[in-house]
Motif scaffolding. Structure first.
Motif, PDB file in Angstrom:
ATOM      1  N   GLU A   1       0.859  -1.149  -0.013  1.00 58.56           N
ATOM      2  CA  GLU A   1       0.052   0.023  -0.079  1.00 58.56           C
ATOM      3  C   GLU A   1       0.883   1.260  -0.108  1.00 58.56           C
ATOM      4  O   GLU A   1       0.610   2.170  -0.661  1.00 58.56           O
ATOM      5  CB  GLU A   1      -0.911  -0.137   1.083  1.00 58.56           C
ATOM      6  CG  GLU A   1      -1.801   1.148   1.437  1.00 58.56           C
ATOM      7  CD  GLU A   1      -2.516   0.973   2.577  1.00 58.56           C
ATOM      8  OE1 GLU A   1      -2.418   2.003   3.573  1.00 58.56           O
ATOM      9  OE2 GLU A   1      -3.329   0.275   2.978  1.00 58.56           O
ATOM     10  N   GLU A   2       2.034   1.217   0.937  1.00 57.15           N
ATOM     11  CA  GLU A   2       2.844   2.269   0.740  1.00 57.15           C
ATOM     12  C   GLU A   2       3.479   2.714  -0.493  1.00 57.15           C
ATOM     13  O   GLU A   2       3.669   3.717  -1.114  1.00 57.15           O
ATOM     14  CB  GLU A   2       3.883   2.115   1.901  1.00 57.15           C
ATOM     15  CG  GLU A   2       3.222   2.429   3.239  1.00 57.15           C
ATOM     16  CD  GLU A   2       2.963   3.852   3.841  1.00 57.15           C
ATOM     17  OE1 GLU A   2       3.745   4.516   3.635  1.00 57.15           O
ATOM     18  OE2 GLU A   2       1.642   4.008   4.047  1.00 57.15           O
TER      19      GLU A   2
ATOM     20  N   ARG B   1      -1.640  12.451   7.442  1.00 59.39           N
ATOM     21  CA  ARG B   1      -1.083  12.963   6.269  1.00 59.39           C
ATOM     22  C   ARG B   1      -2.040  13.696   5.650  1.00 59.39           C
ATOM     23  O   ARG B   1      -3.260  13.779   5.467  1.00 59.39           O
ATOM     24  CB  ARG B   1      -0.970  11.436   5.222  1.00 59.39           C
ATOM     25  CG  ARG B   1       0.107  10.611   5.810  1.00 59.39           C
ATOM     26  CD  ARG B   1       0.259   9.436   5.031  1.00 59.39           C
ATOM     27  NE  ARG B   1       1.451   8.494   5.566  1.00 59.39           N
ATOM     28  CZ  ARG B   1       1.742   7.579   5.101  1.00 59.39           C
ATOM     29  NH1 ARG B   1       0.516   6.684   4.291  1.00 59.39           N
ATOM     30  NH2 ARG B   1       2.591   6.655   5.666  1.00 59.39           N
ATOM     31  N   ASP B   2      -1.251  14.603   4.774  1.00 57.54           N
ATOM     32  CA  ASP B   2      -2.075  15.666   3.903  1.00 57.54           C
ATOM     33  C   ASP B   2      -2.253  14.961   2.441  1.00 57.54           C
ATOM     34  O   ASP B   2      -1.653  15.694   1.607  1.00 57.54           O
ATOM     35  CB  ASP B   2      -1.587  16.889   3.884  1.00 57.54           C
ATOM     36  CG  ASP B   2      -2.162  18.093   3.115  1.00 57.54           C
ATOM     37  OD1 ASP B   2      -3.357  17.808   2.970  1.00 57.54           O
ATOM     38  OD2 ASP B   2      -1.563  18.844   2.819  1.00 57.54           O
ATOM     39  N   GLN B   3      -3.054  13.808   2.536  1.00 58.79           N
ATOM     40  CA  GLN B   3      -3.138  13.173   1.319  1.00 58.79           C
ATOM     41  C   GLN B   3      -4.251  12.222   1.265  1.00 58.79           C
ATOM     42  O   GLN B   3      -4.769  11.892   2.128  1.00 58.79           O
ATOM     43  CB  GLN B   3      -1.564  12.256   1.106  1.00 58.79           C
ATOM     44  CG  GLN B   3      -1.702  11.601  -0.369  1.00 58.79           C
ATOM     45  CD  GLN B   3      -0.417  10.577  -0.541  1.00 58.79           C
ATOM     46  OE1 GLN B   3       0.418  10.595   0.463  1.00 58.79           O
ATOM     47  NE2 GLN B   3      -0.398   9.827  -1.148  1.00 58.79           N
ATOM     48  N   THR B   4      -4.956  12.017  -0.120  1.00 61.27           N
ATOM     49  CA  THR B   4      -5.994  11.293  -0.030  1.00 61.27           C
ATOM     50  C   THR B   4      -5.789   9.912   0.138  1.00 61.27           C
ATOM     51  O   THR B   4      -4.919   9.075  -0.522  1.00 61.27           O
ATOM     52  CB  THR B   4      -6.625  11.521  -1.500  1.00 61.27           C
ATOM     53  OG1 THR B   4      -6.969  12.970  -1.880  1.00 61.27           O
ATOM     54  CG2 THR B   4      -7.963  10.637  -1.432  1.00 61.27           C
ATOM     55  N   PRO B   5      -6.262   9.342   1.308  1.00 64.05           N
ATOM     56  CA  PRO B   5      -6.021   7.774   1.325  1.00 64.05           C
ATOM     57  C   PRO B   5      -6.519   6.661   0.515  1.00 64.05           C
ATOM     58  O   PRO B   5      -7.550   7.195  -0.259  1.00 64.05           O
ATOM     59  CB  PRO B   5      -6.306   7.628   3.032  1.00 64.05           C
ATOM     60  CG  PRO B   5      -7.711   8.554   2.976  1.00 64.05           C
ATOM     61  CD  PRO B   5      -7.405   9.664   2.133  1.00 64.05           C
ATOM     62  N   PRO B   6      -6.113   5.629   0.583  1.00 62.84           N
ATOM     63  CA  PRO B   6      -6.935   4.660  -0.356  1.00 62.84           C
ATOM     64  C   PRO B   6      -8.571   4.464   0.314  1.00 62.84           C
ATOM     65  O   PRO B   6      -8.974   4.829   1.325  1.00 62.84           O
ATOM     66  CB  PRO B   6      -6.182   3.256   0.081  1.00 62.84           C
ATOM     67  CG  PRO B   6      -4.972   3.722   0.599  1.00 62.84           C
ATOM     68  CD  PRO B   6      -4.962   5.094   1.402  1.00 62.84           C
ATOM     69  N   SER B   7      -9.247   3.943  -0.493  1.00 62.33           N
ATOM     70  CA  SER B   7     -10.548   3.737  -0.354  1.00 62.33           C
ATOM     71  C   SER B   7     -10.977   3.011   0.884  1.00 62.33           C
ATOM     72  O   SER B   7     -12.149   3.043   1.385  1.00 62.33           O
ATOM     73  CB  SER B   7     -11.315   3.232  -1.654  1.00 62.33           C
ATOM     74  OG  SER B   7     -10.885   1.834  -1.774  1.00 62.33           O
ATOM     75  N   TRP B   8     -10.165   2.070   1.170  1.00 60.17           N
ATOM     76  CA  TRP B   8     -10.388   1.247   2.526  1.00 60.17           C
ATOM     77  C   TRP B   8      -9.927   1.679   3.748  1.00 60.17           C
ATOM     78  O   TRP B   8     -10.013   1.310   4.874  1.00 60.17           O
ATOM     79  CB  TRP B   8      -9.784  -0.340   2.300  1.00 60.17           C
ATOM     80  CG  TRP B   8      -8.159  -0.224   1.926  1.00 60.17           C
ATOM     81  CD1 TRP B   8      -7.245   0.156   2.558  1.00 60.17           C
ATOM     82  CD2 TRP B   8      -7.545  -0.087   0.605  1.00 60.17           C
ATOM     83  NE1 TRP B   8      -5.847   0.078   2.060  1.00 60.17           N
ATOM     84  CE2 TRP B   8      -6.437  -0.067   0.757  1.00 60.17           C
ATOM     85  CE3 TRP B   8      -7.991  -0.520  -0.661  1.00 60.17           C
ATOM     86  CZ2 TRP B   8      -5.291  -0.145  -0.256  1.00 60.17           C
ATOM     87  CZ3 TRP B   8      -7.397  -0.647  -1.849  1.00 60.17           C
ATOM     88  CH2 TRP B   8      -6.034  -0.480  -1.561  1.00 60.17           C
TER      89      TRP B   8
END
Length: 664
Positions: A109-110, A181-188
């Motif tokens: 994922e990372e 984090r200042d980032q869009t995470p994965p959908s899960w």
């Protein structure tokens, strides 16, 4: 074979012990594989396992470096070191290495969402993202499946649970990382595995409590409700012991898993018991339910194995206060009703025997009544069992709150009827009642936990009246027959010993009719008789029919009173009395009659008033009037000192006597 020749042949190898698992040989025989996203190097080091110790991984076989035997004069080639084993995600999944597999997916994922640009991750790696999502779903299902089996795992299977718990914690850490984090995470993300963990354990607990283990044969006599409660309670105890005995080791300390499980079981059992209580319970089921809430359940949590791991304080009661109070009120009302019914039956049977003209039972030659024993056993049993059922001795005391009315008033009424009607068997029943009164009094004084203080005092007051009434009934006929002897006391004839001897003979003769009470009650009765005779003696003396004009007459009176006191007390000791203090009263009165100096007389009056604060000025004046050589001023000076003594007060424990002596 010679030793030299044997050294030319290679030494036979000893077979290596089978100390490695079959898994090791299986893994070593596989063709090692690695991809950039689905493999991990596994050098099998000893490493810390989730903070609980070292996880034992299979080690490669030991190499025997001591094979130095020669065959053709050349050394054997040395065995090669094993190559590092690399497990794929699929292999980890199959081996249920859940935390390792989870860590591998987190690393993937990372790489997809951190090391690559977001647009690249979704545009050029869509297939890998979907595969990762599918792998995560499969791993999640396996983790939850393992958690759902937490309470039925064998000791050697706890490693899988430990790995599942670690996987949950890794996911929780990753959720927190993405949140920062200042980032869009994965959908899960967030995955919420910790909530899934908690809900899975809740479902597990509910399922086990709804379908407890097979009941034991000893439940045959239980009702359906009692059996259901017992089965749930037994399941709760067994599962909590399993948690503290094994499951706890699979969790980090900060998760406080023992208290978490105890809370789940408490809530589940509480909900089940509330449903049971809403049906409307019969008396024995209500009692059983309350006993589980207030006795059995606290005893389970108090077991040493559980008490050291579970904080039961925050759990509280299994039932809400409103419902618990309603059940307790119904229980107490039922117990009070049973107590009143049995008391009425016991007293009714005793009254019926008396009405029929029957005599009370005898034991060791003494009249005996079972009333007190039966009722005391009943009260003690009711309050003791209710203390367990209610879990509070003060609540249990409410059972006896009507005892002064239901028991004592009825019992007093029965005794009054026996005395008033004065049947042929009345004296026997009263003698038997004296022992009952004594038994009741002892219980009220010694077993105070059975009664509230108000009830205890009210009952003792009634019993004191009953005892005095019984004594009066038994002793009054004796006093009537002794009146001719009483009349001679304090007269000129009284100074002759023969007159007083007639009184002693009369007491001894009439006293035979007072036999029949138990030993302790007879002693009290004789003590009461000695006090009443002494009161009558002093009353007759203070009437002043005899005049002591000079020292000789006063000395004669002194010797007479002293001799009377000794003979009277000696007789009553033989009859069973233990009231030694009554003799001392007559001795002190005799001293006043003997003394000639006014200061000495005043001092003796002070001593008498100190020992008996109920000595009044009237009593002192009546006594001093016997000494006709004292002036009115002399008598007043003595009473003035007594008055001063009253103002100072006394620290001694007062006795009451002179208040019983009526003087004009």
């Amino acid at each position: 074979m010679c030793l030299m020749l044997r050294g030319c042949f290679p030494r036979r190898r000893r077979r290596t012990k089978e100390c490695f698992s079959g898994c090791w040989h299986r893994i070593c025989s596989r063709k090692t594989m690695r991809t950039d996203t689905c493999g991990i190097r596994n050098f099998l080091p000893r490493k810390k396992w989730f903070g609980f110790g070292t996880r034992n991984q299979p080690q490669p076989p030991a190499v025997n470096n001591n094979t130095s035997s020669l065959t053709d004069g050349s050394p054997l080639p040395q065995q090669e070191e094993p190559q590092p084993v690399i497990l794929t995600y699929e292999q980890m999944f199959q081996e249920k290495l859940l935390s390792e597999a989870g860590q591998l997916l987190i690393e993937k994922e990372e790489r997809l969402f951190r090391e690559l640009k977001e647009s690249d991750a979704f545009t050029h790696h869509e297939e890998q993202v979907n595969q990762l999502k599918a792998d995560r779903k499969a791993l999640q299902d396996l983790v939850l499946q393992t958690l759902g089996q937490s309470l039925c795992l064998e000791e050697d299977s706890l490693a899988g649970l430990t790995s599942a718990v670690k996987a949950v914690m890794q996911e929780e850490d990753q959720d927190l990382l993405w949140k920062q984090r200042d980032q869009t995470p994965p959908s899960w993300r967030p995955s919420g595995w910790r909530k899934l963990h908690d809900s899975t354990l809740l479902s597990l607990v509910k399922e086990r409590m709804e379908n407890p283990s097979t009941p034991s044969a000893c439940q045959i006599k239980l009702t359906t409700i009692q059996a259901d409660i017992t089965n749930m309670g037994r399941q709760l105890k067994e599962d909590l012991l399993s948690v503290v005995g094994g499951v706890k080791r699979c969790y980090p300390q900060e998760m406080d898993i023992c208290n978490f499980y105890s809370k789940l079981y408490h809530q589940t059992l509480s909900a089940s018991l509330m449903n049971i209580a809403d049906f409307g319970l019969v008396d024995k089921d209500r009692t059983f339910l309350l006993r589980w809430v207030n006795e059995y359940y606290p005893e389970i949590l108090a077991k040493p194995q559980l008490h050291s791991e579970i904080d039961s304080g925050p759990l509280g009661k299994l039932l809400p206060e409103r419902l618990l109070k309603s059940l307790e009120d119904e229980y107490l009302s039922n117990q009070q009703g049973e107590l009143t019914t049995i008391i009425c039956r016991v007293l009714g049977e005793e009254r019926e025997k008396w009405n029929k003209g029957e005599e009370p039972e005898t034991e060791d030659g003494c009249f005996f009544s079972p009333v007190a024993y039966d009722i005391i056993q009943l009260i003690n049993g009711k309050v003791t069992s209710s203390t367990k059922v209610l879990g509070d001795p003060h609540k249990a005391q409410r059972i006896t709150c009507h005892i002064s009315k239901d028991l004592m008033d009825r019992y007093k009424s029965f005794q009054s009827d026996v005395i008033k009607q004065n049947k042929a068997n009345s004296r026997s029943f009263i003698k038997a009642n004296l022992d009952c009164i004594k038994q009741f009094s002892e219980v009220l004084n010694k077993e105070r936990h059975l009664f509230t203080e108000d009830v205890r005092k009210n009952c003792l007051r009634v019993l004191t009246d009953m005892k005095q009434s019984a004594h009066t009934y038994l002793l009054q006929p004796l006093h009537e027959r002794l009146k001719p002897q009483y009349r001679k006391l304090g007269t000129s004839d009284w100074l002759h010993q023969s007159e007083f001897k007639e009184l002693l003979d009369g007491i001894n003769k009439e006293g035979q009719d007072l036999q029949g009470s138990t030993e302790s009650c007879h002693k009290e009765l004789m003590g009461q008789l000695e006090q009443e005779v002494t009161v009558e003696y002093v009353r007759r003396l203070l009437k002043g029919k005899v005049k002591l004009k000079d020292k000789m007459q006063q000395l004669k009176a002194y010797l007479t009173v002293k001799d009377n006191a000794e003979n009277l007390h000696h007789l009553f000791v033989q009859m069973g009395s233990e009231e030694d203090w009554l003799k001392e009263i007559l001795f002190k009165i005799a001293e006043v009659l003997k003394l000639q100096d006014l200061p000495a007389i005043q001092m003796q009056v002070v001593l008498l008033g100190t020992d008996y604060p109920d000595l009044s000025e009237k009593h002192v004046l009546a006594l001093l009037k016997l000494k006709t050589d004292l002036t009115k001023a002399d008598r007043k000076s003595a009473t003035d000192i007594l008055h001063t003594l009253r103002e100072i007060g006394s620290n001694t424990q007062p006795r009451s006597f002179f208040s019983l002596v009526q003087v004009k």
